[in-house]
Write a protein that holds these residues in place. Structure first.
Motif, PDB file in Angstrom:
ATOM      1  N   THR A  56       0.853  -1.191   0.000  1.00  0.00           N
ATOM      2  CA  THR A  56       0.000   0.000   0.000  1.00  0.00           C
ATOM      3  C   THR A  56       0.885   1.235   0.000  1.00  0.00           C
ATOM      4  OG1 THR A  56      -1.705  -1.158   1.287  1.00  0.00           O
ATOM      5  CG2 THR A  56      -1.822   1.246   1.243  1.00  0.00           C
ATOM      6  N   LEU A  57       0.635   2.127  -0.938  1.00  0.00           N
ATOM      7  CA  LEU A  57       1.275   3.439  -0.950  1.00  0.00           C
ATOM      8  C   LEU A  57       0.181   4.451  -0.645  1.00  0.00           C
ATOM      9  CD1 LEU A  57       3.585   5.417  -1.514  1.00  0.00           C
ATOM     10  CD2 LEU A  57       2.986   5.280  -3.948  1.00  0.00           C
ATOM     11  N   TYR A  58       0.366   5.182   0.450  1.00  0.00           N
ATOM     12  CA  TYR A  58      -0.630   6.171   0.857  1.00  0.00           C
ATOM     13  C   TYR A  58       0.090   7.383   1.426  1.00  0.00           C
ATOM     14  CZ  TYR A  58      -4.602   8.255   3.276  1.00  0.00           C
ATOM     15  OH  TYR A  58      -5.560   9.131   3.721  1.00  0.00           O
ATOM     16  N   LYS A  59      -0.176   8.533   0.866  1.00  0.00           N
ATOM     17  CA  LYS A  59       0.452   9.790   1.285  1.00  0.00           C
ATOM     18  C   LYS A  59       1.977   9.673   1.349  1.00  0.00           C
ATOM     19  CE  LYS A  59      -3.358  11.965   3.653  1.00  0.00           C
ATOM     20  NZ  LYS A  59      -3.808  12.642   4.859  1.00  0.00           N
ATOM     21  N   LYS A  60       2.553   9.169   0.256  1.00  0.00           N
ATOM     22  CA  LYS A  60       4.011   9.044   0.097  1.00  0.00           C
ATOM     23  C   LYS A  60       4.664   8.096   1.093  1.00  0.00           C
ATOM     24  CE  LYS A  60       4.439  13.576  -1.992  1.00  0.00           C
ATOM     25  NZ  LYS A  60       5.086  14.865  -1.962  1.00  0.00           N
ATOM     26  N   THR A  61       3.884   7.216   1.719  1.00  0.00           N
ATOM     27  CA  THR A  61       4.411   6.234   2.656  1.00  0.00           C
ATOM     28  C   THR A  61       4.092   4.840   2.135  1.00  0.00           C
ATOM     29  OG1 THR A  61       4.067   7.760   4.498  1.00  0.00           O
ATOM     30  CG2 THR A  61       4.373   5.445   5.055  1.00  0.00           C
ATOM     31  N   PHE A  62       5.106   3.971   2.119  1.00  0.00           N
ATOM     32  CA  PHE A  62       4.934   2.592   1.695  1.00  0.00           C
ATOM     33  C   PHE A  62       4.630   1.732   2.919  1.00  0.00           C
ATOM     34  CE2 PHE A  62       7.825   4.371  -1.461  1.00  0.00           C
ATOM     35  CZ  PHE A  62       7.245   3.958  -2.653  1.00  0.00           C
ATOM     36  N   TYR A  63       3.459   1.120   2.940  1.00  0.00           N
ATOM     37  CA  TYR A  63       3.090   0.174   3.996  1.00  0.00           C
ATOM     38  C   TYR A  63       3.185  -1.223   3.405  1.00  0.00           C
ATOM     39  CZ  TYR A  63       1.100   4.326   6.167  1.00  0.00           C
ATOM     40  OH  TYR A  63       0.926   5.580   6.690  1.00  0.00           O
ATOM     41  N   ARG A  64       3.785  -2.130   4.158  1.00  0.00           N
ATOM     42  CA  ARG A  64       3.923  -3.506   3.702  1.00  0.00           C
ATOM     43  C   ARG A  64       3.454  -4.446   4.809  1.00  0.00           C
ATOM     44  NH1 ARG A  64       4.474  -1.066  -0.407  1.00  0.00           N
ATOM     45  NH2 ARG A  64       6.311  -1.016  -1.712  1.00  0.00           N
ATOM     46  N   LEU A  65       2.649  -5.425   4.423  1.00  0.00           N
ATOM     47  CA  LEU A  65       2.278  -6.511   5.328  1.00  0.00           C
ATOM     48  C   LEU A  65       2.875  -7.775   4.741  1.00  0.00           C
ATOM     49  CD1 LEU A  65      -1.495  -5.744   6.033  1.00  0.00           C
ATOM     50  CD2 LEU A  65       0.511  -4.952   7.282  1.00  0.00           C
ATOM     51  N   LEU A  66       3.912  -8.281   5.386  1.00  0.00           N
ATOM     52  CA  LEU A  66       4.548  -9.498   4.914  1.00  0.00           C
ATOM     53  C   LEU A  66       3.648 -10.678   5.237  1.00  0.00           C
ATOM     54  CD1 LEU A  66       6.816  -7.428   4.743  1.00  0.00           C
ATOM     55  CD2 LEU A  66       8.366  -9.307   5.111  1.00  0.00           C
ATOM     56  N   SER A  67       3.555 -11.602   4.285  1.00  0.00           N
ATOM     57  CA  SER A  67       2.553 -12.657   4.349  1.00  0.00           C
ATOM     58  C   SER A  67       3.107 -13.957   3.791  1.00  0.00           C
ATOM     59  CB  SER A  67       1.331 -12.245   3.514  1.00  0.00           C
ATOM     60  OG  SER A  67       0.857 -10.984   3.917  1.00  0.00           O
ATOM     61  N   ASN A 111      14.021  -5.247   3.183  1.00  0.00           N
ATOM     62  CA  ASN A 111      15.322  -5.827   3.530  1.00  0.00           C
ATOM     63  C   ASN A 111      15.182  -7.290   3.976  1.00  0.00           C
ATOM     64  OD1 ASN A 111      15.078  -6.084   6.399  1.00  0.00           O
ATOM     65  ND2 ASN A 111      15.481  -3.912   6.629  1.00  0.00           N
ATOM     66  N   LYS A 112      16.283  -8.003   3.908  1.00  0.00           N
ATOM     67  CA  LYS A 112      16.297  -9.435   4.202  1.00  0.00           C
ATOM     68  C   LYS A 112      15.908  -9.737   5.647  1.00  0.00           C
ATOM     69  CE  LYS A 112      19.460 -10.993   0.637  1.00  0.00           C
ATOM     70  NZ  LYS A 112      18.430 -11.405  -0.268  1.00  0.00           N
ATOM     71  N   GLY A 113      16.214  -8.838   6.572  1.00  0.00           N
ATOM     72  CA  GLY A 113      15.841  -9.051   7.968  1.00  0.00           C
ATOM     73  C   GLY A 113      14.334  -9.128   8.153  1.00  0.00           C
ATOM     74  N   GLU A 114      13.607  -8.290   7.438  1.00  0.00           N
ATOM     75  CA  GLU A 114      12.142  -8.318   7.514  1.00  0.00           C
ATOM     76  C   GLU A 114      11.588  -9.598   6.887  1.00  0.00           C
ATOM     77  OE1 GLU A 114      10.418  -6.372   9.307  1.00  0.00           O
ATOM     78  OE2 GLU A 114      11.835  -4.737   9.613  1.00  0.00           O
ATOM     79  N   ILE A 115      12.208 -10.044   5.803  1.00  0.00           N
ATOM     80  CA  ILE A 115      11.784 -11.295   5.174  1.00  0.00           C
ATOM     81  C   ILE A 115      12.042 -12.464   6.114  1.00  0.00           C
ATOM     82  CG2 ILE A 115      12.266 -12.887   3.262  1.00  0.00           C
ATOM     83  CD1 ILE A 115      12.731 -10.360   1.524  1.00  0.00           C
ATOM     84  N   GLU A 116      13.190 -12.460   6.777  1.00  0.00           N
ATOM     85  CA  GLU A 116      13.506 -13.523   7.741  1.00  0.00           C
ATOM     86  C   GLU A 116      12.524 -13.501   8.922  1.00  0.00           C
ATOM     87  OE1 GLU A 116      15.495 -16.125   7.370  1.00  0.00           O
ATOM     88  OE2 GLU A 116      15.848 -15.310   5.374  1.00  0.00           O
ATOM     89  N   LYS A 117      12.144 -12.323   9.372  1.00  0.00           N
ATOM     90  CA  LYS A 117      11.148 -12.222  10.451  1.00  0.00           C
ATOM     91  C   LYS A 117       9.824 -12.835   9.990  1.00  0.00           C
ATOM     92  CE  LYS A 117       8.798  -8.973  13.484  1.00  0.00           C
ATOM     93  NZ  LYS A 117       8.648  -7.573  13.894  1.00  0.00           N
ATOM     94  N   GLY A 118       9.414 -12.548   8.768  1.00  0.00           N
ATOM     95  CA  GLY A 118       8.204 -13.153   8.212  1.00  0.00           C
ATOM     96  C   GLY A 118       8.305 -14.668   8.149  1.00  0.00           C
ATOM     97  N   ARG A 119       9.477 -15.159   7.761  1.00  0.00           N
ATOM     98  CA  ARG A 119       9.691 -16.608   7.691  1.00  0.00           C
ATOM     99  C   ARG A 119       9.636 -17.244   9.093  1.00  0.00           C
ATOM    100  NH1 ARG A 119      13.669 -16.443   4.410  1.00  0.00           N
ATOM    101  NH2 ARG A 119      12.539 -16.965   2.540  1.00  0.00           N
ATOM    102  N   ALA A 120      10.169 -16.568  10.096  1.00  0.00           N
ATOM    103  CA  ALA A 120      10.126 -17.083  11.472  1.00  0.00           C
ATOM    104  C   ALA A 120       8.676 -17.130  11.979  1.00  0.00           C
ATOM    105  CB  ALA A 120      10.985 -16.216  12.390  1.00  0.00           C
ATOM    106  N   ILE A 121       7.908 -16.106  11.676  1.00  0.00           N
ATOM    107  CA  ILE A 121       6.493 -16.087  12.074  1.00  0.00           C
ATOM    108  C   ILE A 121       5.737 -17.197  11.352  1.00  0.00           C
ATOM    109  CG2 ILE A 121       4.355 -14.731  11.959  1.00  0.00           C
ATOM    110  CD1 ILE A 121       6.163 -12.221  12.411  1.00  0.00           C
TER     111      ILE A 121
END
Length: 114
Positions: free
Chosen positions: A56-67, A93-103
């Protein structure tokens, strides 16, 4: 138009959404709902073998929900939103992807115990 999948939102995402203003949350939910019906990588995109993102891009901010996908139930395919982030750039970044994988790993471990 037929819905392609269901979405489960985990606690980590609800905590993230609670930090946002109401209009941003509404925009994110609108984009999630739209992605259930339309195949558009601007809404829902594969990051690697296991992790996807609602975008989601809203008011120049990128929101991401990793799934990730849960295809273990024969009757439905679910996409599980694991956690949310705010991005200044388009790349996750890879750290966020790894956090998603751990969840994801924890989710499936808990699911098999039930």
């Amino acid at each position: 138009m037929k819905q392609k999948f269901e979405v489960i939102i985990l606690e980590e995402v609800w905590e993230f959404l609670d930090t946002l203003d109401e209009k941003s949350r509404e925009k994110i939910f609108y984009k999630i709902d739209k992605s259930k019906y339309v195949n558009d990588p601007e809404l829902f995109k594969k990051l690697d073998d296991d992790i996807w993102e609602f975008r989601t891009l809203y008011k120049k901010t990128f929101y991401r929900l990793l799934s990730f996908w849960d295809k273990t139930d024969k009757t439905e395919t679910l996409v599980v939103a694991a956690h949310g982030i705010i991005k200044k750039t388009d790349k996750v970044n890879k750290g966020e992807i790894e956090k998603g994988r751990a969840i994801m790993k924890l989710y499936f471990e808990q699911k098999t115990k039930k």
